[in-house]
Design an enzyme around this catalytic site. Sequence first.
Site, mmCIF file in Angstrom:
data_model
loop_
_atom_site.group_PDB
_atom_site.id
_atom_site.type_symbol
_atom_site.label_atom_id
_atom_site.label_comp_id
_atom_site.label_asym_id
_atom_site.label_seq_id
_atom_site.Cartn_x
_atom_site.Cartn_y
_atom_site.Cartn_z
ATOM 1 N N PRO A 151 0.818 -1.222 0.000
ATOM 2 C CA PRO A 151 0.000 0.000 0.000
ATOM 3 C C PRO A 151 0.852 1.274 0.000
ATOM 4 O O PRO A 151 0.543 2.242 -0.704
ATOM 5 C CB PRO A 151 -0.802 -0.118 1.311
ATOM 6 N N TYR A 152 1.914 1.261 0.788
ATOM 7 C CA TYR A 152 2.788 2.429 0.894
ATOM 8 C C TYR A 152 3.512 2.682 -0.429
ATOM 9 O O TYR A 152 3.566 3.821 -0.915
ATOM 10 C CB TYR A 152 3.784 2.180 2.025
ATOM 11 N N VAL A 153 4.043 1.607 -1.023
ATOM 12 C CA VAL A 153 4.753 1.744 -2.300
ATOM 13 C C VAL A 153 3.815 2.219 -3.401
ATOM 14 O O VAL A 153 4.194 3.021 -4.259
ATOM 15 C CB VAL A 153 5.443 0.416 -2.673
ATOM 16 N N SER A 155 1.348 4.239 -3.080
ATOM 17 C CA SER A 155 1.174 5.682 -2.925
ATOM 18 C C SER A 155 2.421 6.447 -3.335
ATOM 19 O O SER A 155 2.341 7.502 -3.970
ATOM 20 C CB SER A 155 0.778 6.018 -1.484
ATOM 21 N N LYS A 156 3.592 5.917 -3.001
ATOM 22 C CA LYS A 156 4.827 6.630 -3.308
ATOM 23 C C LYS A 156 5.225 6.498 -4.777
ATOM 24 O O LYS A 156 5.895 7.391 -5.324
ATOM 25 C CB LYS A 156 5.948 6.140 -2.395
#
Length: 243
Positions: A151-153, A155-156
């Site tokens: 999820p974090y990747v 977004s980034k």
Amino acid sequence: MTEQRVAVVTGGSRGIGRAVATTLSARGQAVVVGYAGSQQPATEVVGEITAAGGRAVAVQADVADERAVAAMFDRAQEEFGGVDVVVNAAGRMHLSTIADLDLDDLDALHRTNVRGTFVVAREAARRVRDGGAVVTFSTSVVGLQFPTYGPYVASKSAVEGVTMILARELRGRDVTVNAVAPGPTATDLFLDGKDEETVERLAQQPPLERLGEPADIAEVVAFLAGPGRWVNGQVVRVNGGIV
């Protein structure tokens, strides 16, 4: 006398953002310390900067709220006369396997990291003076692809795409736009929920055999926000050499 450059730093009250705010001040820039929640840490950053002879104000703004972000830029104009540098260090992290992901957590993550980046980038594109700089924040995990970071990747990865396009859309204004992508860095955001063994394993991954410190990242941001005028449209991996 050269006019003082003015920086807006979101997420400026803690961790890497705090180090960026104090470092830019030490390089002679006036700083708007943006924060989302507790005022006290932001007030402390402003106190640290002013005690050292710098100029700073704290402004509360949810980066995903376009009215609040516009008001933060208005405050920079009122206090210091304009905006030359925008550093969007505000961010949210949520770790989960894709199979176990709660989509409400995904929505909250993307509201800050993706919508927030768009909101700040849009305001920066409208307001940053010629000769300025915009710095966004990605993560080295985009390339490292650790499990549970999906999820974090996601977004980034969006942040990196937006950054590259903004750099090209600002053609003709002498404004640089770059993303900084830290590796494992000793901040509360990174350390939260990790046991000592995990932290030590991550610290040993770079050839330099340590975690990054907020100051390591802030030095790179300060270069991009100041003398690094020929670096544009890039993602700078700041991770001690992890591959």
